[in-house]
Design an enzyme around this catalytic site. Structure first.
Site, PDB file in Angstrom:
ATOM      1  N   TYR A 194      46.286  29.410 -34.269  1.00  0.00           N
ATOM      2  CA  TYR A 194      46.327  30.171 -35.515  1.00  0.00           C
ATOM      3  C   TYR A 194      47.759  30.395 -36.006  1.00  0.00           C
ATOM      4  O   TYR A 194      48.013  30.427 -37.208  1.00  0.00           O
ATOM      5  CB  TYR A 194      45.598  31.508 -35.333  1.00  0.00           C
ATOM      6  CG  TYR A 194      44.097  31.360 -35.378  1.00  0.00           C
ATOM      7  CD1 TYR A 194      43.484  30.609 -36.387  1.00  0.00           C
ATOM      8  CD2 TYR A 194      43.278  31.971 -34.430  1.00  0.00           C
ATOM      9  CE1 TYR A 194      42.104  30.468 -36.445  1.00  0.00           C
ATOM     10  CE2 TYR A 194      41.892  31.833 -34.476  1.00  0.00           C
ATOM     11  CZ  TYR A 194      41.315  31.088 -35.485  1.00  0.00           C
ATOM     12  OH  TYR A 194      39.947  30.941 -35.546  1.00  0.00           O
ATOM     13  N   ASP A 240      59.650  36.064 -24.863  1.00  0.00           N
ATOM     14  CA  ASP A 240      58.596  36.510 -23.954  1.00  0.00           C
ATOM     15  C   ASP A 240      58.287  37.956 -24.304  1.00  0.00           C
ATOM     16  O   ASP A 240      59.067  38.868 -24.004  1.00  0.00           O
ATOM     17  CB  ASP A 240      58.969  36.362 -22.479  1.00  0.00           C
ATOM     18  CG  ASP A 240      57.711  36.500 -21.617  1.00  0.00           C
ATOM     19  OD1 ASP A 240      56.850  37.349 -21.959  1.00  0.00           O
ATOM     20  OD2 ASP A 240      57.558  35.756 -20.634  1.00  0.00           O
ATOM     21  N   ALA A 241      57.146  38.134 -24.937  1.00  0.00           N
ATOM     22  CA  ALA A 241      56.789  39.426 -25.524  1.00  0.00           C
ATOM     23  C   ALA A 241      56.314  40.454 -24.493  1.00  0.00           C
ATOM     24  O   ALA A 241      55.921  41.550 -24.879  1.00  0.00           O
ATOM     25  CB  ALA A 241      55.737  39.227 -26.615  1.00  0.00           C
ATOM     26  N   LEU A 296      49.667  36.029 -30.572  1.00  0.00           N
ATOM     27  CA  LEU A 296      49.760  35.704 -29.147  1.00  0.00           C
ATOM     28  C   LEU A 296      48.889  36.641 -28.329  1.00  0.00           C
ATOM     29  O   LEU A 296      48.630  37.783 -28.714  1.00  0.00           O
ATOM     30  CB  LEU A 296      51.213  35.757 -28.676  1.00  0.00           C
ATOM     31  CG  LEU A 296      51.955  37.091 -28.721  1.00  0.00           C
ATOM     32  CD1 LEU A 296      51.911  37.801 -27.379  1.00  0.00           C
ATOM     33  CD2 LEU A 296      53.392  36.845 -29.143  1.00  0.00           C
ATOM     34  N   TYR A 328      39.826  39.751 -32.070  1.00  0.00           N
ATOM     35  CA  TYR A 328      38.556  39.064 -31.814  1.00  0.00           C
ATOM     36  C   TYR A 328      37.449  40.107 -31.656  1.00  0.00           C
ATOM     37  O   TYR A 328      37.672  41.180 -31.099  1.00  0.00           O
ATOM     38  CB  TYR A 328      38.688  38.187 -30.552  1.00  0.00           C
ATOM     39  CG  TYR A 328      37.485  37.339 -30.270  1.00  0.00           C
ATOM     40  CD1 TYR A 328      36.900  36.564 -31.270  1.00  0.00           C
ATOM     41  CD2 TYR A 328      36.911  37.309 -28.991  1.00  0.00           C
ATOM     42  CE1 TYR A 328      35.792  35.777 -31.005  1.00  0.00           C
ATOM     43  CE2 TYR A 328      35.804  36.530 -28.716  1.00  0.00           C
ATOM     44  CZ  TYR A 328      35.244  35.774 -29.734  1.00  0.00           C
ATOM     45  OH  TYR A 328      34.135  35.004 -29.468  1.00  0.00           O
ATOM     46  N   TYR A 344      34.494  36.875 -22.228  1.00  0.00           N
ATOM     47  CA  TYR A 344      35.826  37.259 -22.707  1.00  0.00           C
ATOM     48  C   TYR A 344      36.285  38.416 -21.839  1.00  0.00           C
ATOM     49  O   TYR A 344      36.253  39.570 -22.231  1.00  0.00           O
ATOM     50  CB  TYR A 344      35.743  37.645 -24.179  1.00  0.00           C
ATOM     51  CG  TYR A 344      37.077  37.679 -24.908  1.00  0.00           C
ATOM     52  CD1 TYR A 344      37.738  36.511 -25.257  1.00  0.00           C
ATOM     53  CD2 TYR A 344      37.652  38.893 -25.282  1.00  0.00           C
ATOM     54  CE1 TYR A 344      38.939  36.539 -25.952  1.00  0.00           C
ATOM     55  CE2 TYR A 344      38.859  38.933 -25.974  1.00  0.00           C
ATOM     56  CZ  TYR A 344      39.489  37.753 -26.301  1.00  0.00           C
ATOM     57  OH  TYR A 344      40.682  37.787 -26.995  1.00  0.00           O
ATOM     58  N   ARG A 403      44.788  26.067 -27.647  1.00  0.00           N
ATOM     59  CA  ARG A 403      45.144  25.948 -26.235  1.00  0.00           C
ATOM     60  C   ARG A 403      44.694  27.189 -25.448  1.00  0.00           C
ATOM     61  O   ARG A 403      44.110  27.090 -24.381  1.00  0.00           O
ATOM     62  CB  ARG A 403      46.668  25.773 -26.134  1.00  0.00           C
ATOM     63  CG  ARG A 403      47.138  25.455 -24.760  1.00  0.00           C
ATOM     64  CD  ARG A 403      48.662  25.508 -24.686  1.00  0.00           C
ATOM     65  NE  ARG A 403      49.104  25.411 -23.314  1.00  0.00           N
ATOM     66  CZ  ARG A 403      49.449  24.266 -22.738  1.00  0.00           C
ATOM     67  NH1 ARG A 403      49.409  23.152 -23.399  1.00  0.00           N
ATOM     68  NH2 ARG A 403      49.835  24.258 -21.467  1.00  0.00           N
ATOM     69  N   ALA A 404      44.972  28.374 -26.011  1.00  0.00           N
ATOM     70  CA  ALA A 404      44.601  29.618 -25.325  1.00  0.00           C
ATOM     71  C   ALA A 404      43.083  29.726 -25.174  1.00  0.00           C
ATOM     72  O   ALA A 404      42.583  30.146 -24.127  1.00  0.00           O
ATOM     73  CB  ALA A 404      45.149  30.821 -26.093  1.00  0.00           C
TER      74      ALA A 404
HETATM   75  P1  NAI Z   1      47.447  29.665 -29.061  1.00  0.00           P
HETATM   76  O1  NAI Z   1      47.458  29.104 -27.682  1.00  0.00           O
HETATM   77  O2  NAI Z   1      47.805  28.748 -30.171  1.00  0.00           O
HETATM   78  O3  NAI Z   1      48.388  30.940 -29.205  1.00  0.00           O
HETATM   79  C1  NAI Z   1      48.676  31.837 -28.191  1.00  0.00           C
HETATM   80  C2  NAI Z   1      50.181  31.814 -28.008  1.00  0.00           C
HETATM   81  O4  NAI Z   1      50.607  32.911 -27.246  1.00  0.00           O
HETATM   82  C3  NAI Z   1      50.676  30.559 -27.300  1.00  0.00           C
HETATM   83  O5  NAI Z   1      51.608  29.886 -28.133  1.00  0.00           O
HETATM   84  C4  NAI Z   1      51.371  31.113 -26.058  1.00  0.00           C
HETATM   85  O6  NAI Z   1      52.478  30.346 -25.702  1.00  0.00           O
HETATM   86  C5  NAI Z   1      51.753  32.498 -26.545  1.00  0.00           C
HETATM   87  N1  NAI Z   1      52.062  33.475 -25.504  1.00  0.00           N
HETATM   88  C6  NAI Z   1      51.319  33.818 -24.414  1.00  0.00           C
HETATM   89  N2  NAI Z   1      51.952  34.783 -23.719  1.00  0.00           N
HETATM   90  C7  NAI Z   1      53.108  35.068 -24.384  1.00  0.00           C
HETATM   91  C8  NAI Z   1      54.192  35.966 -24.144  1.00  0.00           C
HETATM   92  N3  NAI Z   1      54.217  36.779 -23.076  1.00  0.00           N
HETATM   93  N4  NAI Z   1      55.212  35.996 -25.032  1.00  0.00           N
HETATM   94  C9  NAI Z   1      55.218  35.172 -26.117  1.00  0.00           C
HETATM   95  N5  NAI Z   1      54.214  34.301 -26.385  1.00  0.00           N
HETATM   96  C10 NAI Z   1      53.181  34.248 -25.515  1.00  0.00           C
HETATM   97  O7  NAI Z   1      45.982  30.257 -29.241  1.00  0.00           O
HETATM   98  P2  NAI Z   1      45.278  31.043 -30.441  1.00  0.00           P
HETATM   99  O8  NAI Z   1      43.847  31.039 -30.065  1.00  0.00           O
HETATM  100  O9  NAI Z   1      45.669  30.508 -31.752  1.00  0.00           O
HETATM  101  O10 NAI Z   1      45.799  32.537 -30.282  1.00  0.00           O
HETATM  102  C11 NAI Z   1      46.496  33.254 -31.290  1.00  0.00           C
HETATM  103  C12 NAI Z   1      45.863  34.621 -31.487  1.00  0.00           C
HETATM  104  O11 NAI Z   1      44.556  34.447 -32.051  1.00  0.00           O
HETATM  105  C13 NAI Z   1      45.662  35.405 -30.194  1.00  0.00           C
HETATM  106  O12 NAI Z   1      45.925  36.770 -30.432  1.00  0.00           O
HETATM  107  C14 NAI Z   1      44.178  35.222 -29.933  1.00  0.00           C
HETATM  108  O13 NAI Z   1      43.623  36.249 -29.141  1.00  0.00           O
HETATM  109  C15 NAI Z   1      43.653  35.263 -31.350  1.00  0.00           C
HETATM  110  N6  NAI Z   1      42.275  34.797 -31.539  1.00  0.00           N
HETATM  111  C16 NAI Z   1      41.910  33.528 -31.149  1.00  0.00           C
HETATM  112  C17 NAI Z   1      40.604  33.094 -31.318  1.00  0.00           C
HETATM  113  C18 NAI Z   1      40.191  31.717 -30.906  1.00  0.00           C
HETATM  114  O14 NAI Z   1      38.995  31.415 -30.839  1.00  0.00           O
HETATM  115  N7  NAI Z   1      41.109  30.812 -30.641  1.00  0.00           N
HETATM  116  C19 NAI Z   1      39.571  33.966 -31.924  1.00  0.00           C
HETATM  117  C20 NAI Z   1      40.079  35.260 -32.349  1.00  0.00           C
HETATM  118  C21 NAI Z   1      41.374  35.652 -32.137  1.00  0.00           C
END
Ligand code: NAI
Length: 286
Positions: A16, A73-74, A121, A172, A182, A223-224
């Site tokens: 996202y 690193d958050a 993130l 979410y 989850y 990826r997450a």
């Molecule tokens: P993504 O893998 O693209 O993004 C997650 C990012 O968080 C990654 O780039 C990772 O490197 C980063 N990350 C993890 N720990 C970190 C830290 N300590 N410091 C800095 N960066 C860190 O995956 P996605 O799914 O796009 O996730 C983005 C947001 O969307 C998250 O909040 C996720 O919970 C939310 N979300 C995702 C859904 C899905 O189905 N993919 C549904 C609803 C919400």
């Protein structure tokens, strides 16, 4: 004048964060990103080698430019919080100034101010475990990486946010409805994030006229999400049961975020905005 956005949580072109960056870039914003330190090398290399060029294409045919990539690193607010083993870790030792306060300081030095802050993130080391089997450390780690990380980002960036600015996170529906699978305290972390969205909207609104909203997004094969293990099932479930029976594209979430960041949303703050093909409104699957 064009707006400047800092998007935390971009490490590839599948999530996202990337889609939000693109929608903001298409609307004319300058893009800065924060990339998790362990993922920084591969992201920057891929970017440089053109691996993302196809997904950088904007509606007008130009390519999205990322003005600067900051290591981040958050889960750490300042250098004093970083344990020795992380400091010594090869991937972390290779870059510097990646705690939240230092990144905000660097952005201030480089650009002076921002208009838009995006938190995209999350991390929960025990996400595949049911809540009943989640350890205290796993639960607290999920909250630290997925909820407090947002409080900390906004706290440190607010002083350099221009009045009228906008801050957005991603949440979410597992925060408010039971979504088996989850786990690891991630449902709890999203509940905290949504509650904090309201309190932070009040505090940042009064202090800096900054709006604070969160987008409750439907399932995306990021990826997450793949690490959680049930994403294909959730996508199939949504297509079968949501009012709009189509796969959700990351761009649809990106566009909603761009709207929330724009003056078109100037009276929207403290809100949870669903971008999920309407699945949240269903009472039963049918
Ligand atoms: P993504 O893998 O693209 O993004 C997650 C990012 O968080 C990654 O780039 C990772 O490197 C980063 N990350 C993890 N720990 C970190 C830290 N300590 N410091 C800095 N960066 C860190 O995956 P996605 O799914 O796009 O996730 C983005 C947001 O969307 C998250 O909040 C996720 O919970 C939310 N979300 C995702 C859904 C899905 O189905 N993919 C549904 C609803 C919400």
């Amino acid at each position: 004048k064009g707006k400047r956005a800092f998007i935390a949580g971009v490490a590839d072109d599948n999530g996202y964060g990337w889609a939000i960056a693109k929608s903001l870039a298409a609307a004319g914003a300058e893009i800065l990103v924060g990339t998790w330190v362990p993922a920084l090398n591969i992201f920057e290399t891929s970017l440089r080698r053109g691996k993302f060029d196809e997904s950088r294409v904007l509606p007008d045919g130009s390519l999205m430019e990322i003005t600067k990539v900051y290591p981040l690193d958050a889960v750490f607010d300042s250098l004093a919080d970083v344990p020795e083993d992380i400091k010594a870790n090869k991937r972390y030792a290779g870059s510097s100034k990646w705690t939240v306060s230092e990144v905000a300081e660097s952005v201030k030095e480089d650009f002076g101010s921002i208009d838009i802050l995006v938190h995209s993130l999350a991390n929960g080391p025990e996400v595949t475990k049911p809540l009943l089997e989640t350890s205290r450390n796993g639960y607290l780690a999920a909250i630290s990486a997925s909820s407090y990380s947002y409080v900390s980002l906004l706290k440190h960036f607010l002083p350099i946010m221009n009045p009228g600015g906008s801050s957005i996170s991603l949440t979410y529906i597992a925060s408010e409805r039971i979504i088996p699978g989850y786990g690891g305290g991630m449902s709890s972390a999203k509940a905290a994030l949504e509650s904090d969205t309201r309190v932070l909207a009040f505090e940042a609104g009064r202090k800096k006229k900054v709006r604070v909203n969160t987008v409750s997004a439907g399932p995306l094969r990021s990826r997450a999400a793949k690490a959680i293990g049930f994403i294909d099932m959730m996508i199939d479930y949504s297509i079968a049961n949501a009012p709009l029976q189509k796969e959700l594209s990351a761009d649809e979430v990106g566009n909603a975020a761009a709207f929330l960041a724009s003056p078109l949303a100037s009276a929207i703050t403290g809100a949870v905005i669903y971008v999920d093909n309407g699945l949240n409104a269903m009472g039963v699957g049918i």
